[in-house]
Design a protein around this motif. Structure first.
Motif, mmCIF file in Angstrom:
data_model
loop_
_atom_site.group_PDB
_atom_site.id
_atom_site.type_symbol
_atom_site.label_atom_id
_atom_site.label_comp_id
_atom_site.label_asym_id
_atom_site.label_seq_id
_atom_site.Cartn_x
_atom_site.Cartn_y
_atom_site.Cartn_z
ATOM 1 N N SER A 1 39.535 25.784 25.371
ATOM 2 C CA SER A 1 40.535 25.825 26.679
ATOM 3 C C SER A 1 40.966 27.286 27.175
ATOM 4 O O SER A 1 40.848 27.950 26.299
ATOM 5 C CB SER A 1 41.844 25.322 25.949
ATOM 6 N N SER A 2 40.603 27.203 28.449
ATOM 7 C CA SER A 2 40.977 28.422 29.370
ATOM 8 C C SER A 2 39.944 29.548 29.220
ATOM 9 O O SER A 2 39.922 30.535 29.515
ATOM 10 C CB SER A 2 42.219 29.119 28.881
ATOM 11 N N TYR A 3 38.661 29.163 28.561
ATOM 12 C CA TYR A 3 37.340 30.168 28.478
ATOM 13 C C TYR A 3 36.322 29.521 29.404
ATOM 14 O O TYR A 3 36.101 28.533 29.439
ATOM 15 C CB TYR A 3 36.758 30.109 27.196
ATOM 16 N N VAL A 4 35.676 30.526 29.930
ATOM 17 C CA VAL A 4 34.536 30.233 30.701
ATOM 18 C C VAL A 4 33.607 31.343 30.354
ATOM 19 O O VAL A 4 33.746 32.518 30.331
ATOM 20 C CB VAL A 4 34.568 30.355 32.451
ATOM 21 N N PHE A 5 32.381 30.849 29.879
ATOM 22 C CA PHE A 5 31.403 31.837 29.776
ATOM 23 C C PHE A 5 30.622 32.360 30.869
ATOM 24 O O PHE A 5 30.258 31.644 31.591
ATOM 25 C CB PHE A 5 30.180 31.338 28.409
ATOM 26 N N VAL A 6 30.507 33.606 31.099
ATOM 27 C CA VAL A 6 29.976 34.220 32.037
ATOM 28 C C VAL A 6 28.872 35.211 31.701
ATOM 29 O O VAL A 6 28.948 36.319 31.029
ATOM 30 C CB VAL A 6 30.694 35.062 32.928
ATOM 31 N N ASN A 7 27.665 34.822 32.236
ATOM 32 C CA ASN A 7 26.341 35.867 32.060
ATOM 33 C C ASN A 7 26.307 37.023 33.020
ATOM 34 O O ASN A 7 25.942 36.916 34.188
ATOM 35 C CB ASN A 7 25.010 35.092 31.876
ATOM 36 N N ILE A 8 26.740 38.075 32.485
ATOM 37 C CA ILE A 8 26.875 39.488 33.262
ATOM 38 C C ILE A 8 25.653 40.048 33.180
ATOM 39 O O ILE A 8 25.252 40.357 32.316
ATOM 40 C CB ILE A 8 28.052 40.015 32.902
ATOM 41 N N LYS A 9 25.243 40.516 34.463
ATOM 42 C CA LYS A 9 23.911 41.155 34.583
ATOM 43 C C LYS A 9 24.077 42.637 35.316
ATOM 44 O O LYS A 9 23.119 43.243 35.512
ATOM 45 C CB LYS A 9 22.808 40.267 35.299
ATOM 46 N N SER A 10 25.176 42.634 35.614
ATOM 47 C CA SER A 10 25.470 44.192 36.348
ATOM 48 C C SER A 10 27.028 44.259 36.418
ATOM 49 O O SER A 10 27.882 43.369 36.156
ATOM 50 C CB SER A 10 24.861 44.376 37.752
ATOM 51 N N SER A 11 27.330 45.502 36.759
ATOM 52 C CA SER A 11 28.964 45.867 36.727
ATOM 53 C C SER A 11 29.466 44.970 38.011
ATOM 54 O O SER A 11 30.629 44.808 38.101
ATOM 55 C CB SER A 11 29.179 47.301 36.796
ATOM 56 N N LEU A 12 28.733 45.017 38.960
ATOM 57 C CA LEU A 12 29.055 44.217 40.106
ATOM 58 C C LEU A 12 29.349 42.618 39.710
ATOM 59 O O LEU A 12 30.541 42.080 40.269
ATOM 60 C CB LEU A 12 28.060 44.067 41.368
ATOM 61 N N ASP A 13 28.639 41.963 38.877
ATOM 62 C CA ASP A 13 28.901 40.651 38.471
ATOM 63 C C ASP A 13 30.150 40.572 37.864
ATOM 64 O O ASP A 13 30.904 39.848 37.964
ATOM 65 C CB ASP A 13 27.911 40.154 37.628
ATOM 66 N N LEU A 14 30.341 41.732 36.836
ATOM 67 C CA LEU A 14 31.449 41.802 36.066
ATOM 68 C C LEU A 14 32.840 41.631 37.131
ATOM 69 O O LEU A 14 33.858 40.802 36.698
ATOM 70 C CB LEU A 14 31.876 43.025 35.229
ATOM 71 N N TYR A 15 32.981 42.283 38.089
ATOM 72 C CA TYR A 15 33.942 42.412 38.965
ATOM 73 C C TYR A 15 34.000 41.106 40.032
ATOM 74 O O TYR A 15 35.223 40.635 40.177
ATOM 75 C CB TYR A 15 34.108 43.810 39.739
ATOM 76 N N LYS A 16 32.758 40.681 40.570
ATOM 77 C CA LYS A 16 32.744 39.576 41.285
ATOM 78 C C LYS A 16 33.412 38.383 40.495
ATOM 79 O O LYS A 16 34.096 37.612 41.084
ATOM 80 C CB LYS A 16 31.541 39.094 41.885
ATOM 81 N N ALA A 17 32.945 38.113 39.200
ATOM 82 C CA ALA A 17 33.443 36.986 38.472
ATOM 83 C C ALA A 17 35.130 37.069 38.317
ATOM 84 O O ALA A 17 35.719 36.056 38.137
ATOM 85 C CB ALA A 17 32.778 37.117 37.002
ATOM 86 N N LEU A 18 35.513 38.030 38.090
ATOM 87 C CA LEU A 18 37.044 38.523 37.752
ATOM 88 C C LEU A 18 37.733 37.955 38.850
ATOM 89 O O LEU A 18 38.873 37.842 38.987
ATOM 90 C CB LEU A 18 37.239 39.806 37.232
ATOM 91 N N SER A 19 37.211 38.356 40.159
ATOM 92 C CA SER A 19 37.804 38.054 41.535
ATOM 93 C C SER A 19 37.672 36.396 42.113
ATOM 94 O O SER A 19 38.382 36.313 43.050
ATOM 95 C CB SER A 19 37.053 38.852 42.736
ATOM 96 N N VAL A 20 37.169 35.883 41.261
ATOM 97 C CA VAL A 20 37.288 34.366 41.545
ATOM 98 C C VAL A 20 38.717 33.737 41.318
ATOM 99 O O VAL A 20 39.243 34.247 40.386
ATOM 100 C CB VAL A 20 36.152 33.537 40.825
#
Length: 175
Positions: free
Chosen positions: A57-76
């Motif tokens: 519950s309330s978890y999504v697994f995200v495959n981060i390939k760069s620091s840009l992906d890290l911040y893009k995913a958080l901005s969703v």
């Protein structure tokens, strides 16, 4: 904010009941994500219905390939924060992601649920058939039904499921 020490699978905490929406938005942004879904029966006064709900519950697994992906995913929209233990981000190993995918995808495995309590040491077995062949698990005897626990150490969570006992074999002890 903790340092991005490794690329790989991170755990994104999302708003309640937004797991599928966030997963869809991440994929639209070309970020690999995964929400394990399980079937459960919900009962109302007049009917019963089988529905799919997220395993975590309330978890999504995200495959981060760069620091840009890290911040893009958080901005969703719907994303809240990354799960951390202390100052370190929770990183899930690819092997653990594969095990979760096998468990939720296998038709012979039923009654899947999450258990984040550390269980007492029980019998350790290895699954010898099906998609989970080779996975080690701990056995619990609950009402004469064999249940397995697969530990996802990087999340400090356990996955419990019912599995046919014929799928299991003893692990020879190493002295």
């Amino acid at each position: 904010m903790g340092k991005l020490s490794k690329i790989g699978w991170h755990v994104l905490y999302v708003k309640s009941r937004h797991e599928i929406k966030v997963d869809k938005l991440l994929k639209e942004n070309k970020i690999e994500s995964f929400v394990p879904m399980i079937k459960t029966i919900r009962s109302w006064s007049d009917r019963k219905k089988t529905i799919e709900i997220p395993l975590f519950s309330s978890y999504v697994f995200v495959n981060i390939k760069s620091s840009l992906d890290l911040y893009k995913a958080l901005s969703v929209d719907g994303a809240c924060a990354y799960i951390r233990f202390g100052s370190e981000y929770a990183i899930v190993k690819q092997q653990e992601i594969d095990q979760i995918k096998f468990i939720v995808g296998e038709k012979d495995i039923t009654d899947i649920e999450i258990d984040n309590n550390n269980c007492k040491v029980g019998d350790i077995k290895k699954i010898q058939y099906g998609a989970l062949n080779g996975v080690e698990c701990e056995i619990l005897n609950v009402n004469n039904v064999n249940k397995i626990i697969v530990r996802v150490k990087s999340l400090q969570q356990n996955i419990k499921a019912t599995i046919p006992s014929c799928y299991l074999k003893e692990i020879s002890e190493v002295a």
